[in-house]
Design a protein around this motif. Sequence first.
Motif: not given
Length: 310
Positions: A138-152
């Motif tokens: 869960d921690e890793k998923l939340l970390e990934l979510y926090g670092n999600k890539k905004a697509l241009s």
Amino acid sequence: MKSLLHITNGDSFTSRLQSLQLKGDVITWREMLCEGKTLSTVGSESFWKTRFEFLNKNYKVSKSWFIEKTLKEYRSLCNHKQQDQIVLWFEYDLFCQINMLAVLSWLKQHRRHAEISLVCSGKIEGSDKLYGLNELSDEKLLELYGNKKALSQDDIEYADYIWQLYCSDNPIRLENQIANNDFQFEYLSDALKTHLKRFPTIKNGLNDLENHILEVAKKEKPKSKKELMGNLLSDQGFYGFGDTQYDRMISSLKPLFSSFDPVKLTKKGLHVLKQETNYYSELRDNQMYLGGSLKYNFLYNTDSDRILKL
């Protein structure tokens, strides 16, 4: 307050995501567009008709199941018009990457003003192993979510362009995109390479994965088809296939097996594996599509990693 929609790569991850209690609604993309014929017009009537025909013929998917599972969820996506932020949850493998391209192509068409972000699992710092979303804590998923890539807009246009190429009747133009790393799709090049290896090789007429199935059968000497399947599922690199897909592939190679209990190859199977016999002529009448291209209209040259048109 911005409203949020999550689009996930499958049911098992959807329930996992819901347990994280992030804000927003969740839609599951229930398709496997890496197999069978695809049309570039995602969501159109002809698109779904083509998909249903393939799934019904090859996987015995009933009309009621298809409507209930795939179309209802798609209609739900169509009805989510208000969300101004959309987060895609997909993985590094071919299965997920092709679905991701299709979803982005649809979003480009139908959700022009939404902010779209991507959460993609794969490599983790300090490890060479590739991880699926469900394998992460869960921690890793939340970390990934926090670092999600905004697509241009450029990223989205590019994804749509690759989707159009995938749906075209010639995979050779995809080959030219493998080295293109100017966009925020870290695993797309590997997925495209993997896709091209699904065309039959010049050497024996079987593709990369079909050769791998024979290789595992000979080397590991599995005691049953189930054990063979377990071996294949645990070691599949960038494919990301499920057991039903492997089952179908093994069935198509059935003439090369003398027994599944234990698993043994025929003499011909061994010759094909050693590249002493070419199996292409027995497969070429098979009207099987990979995206928009007929599988047996092209050959893959394993020496140069290039696709050739027949």
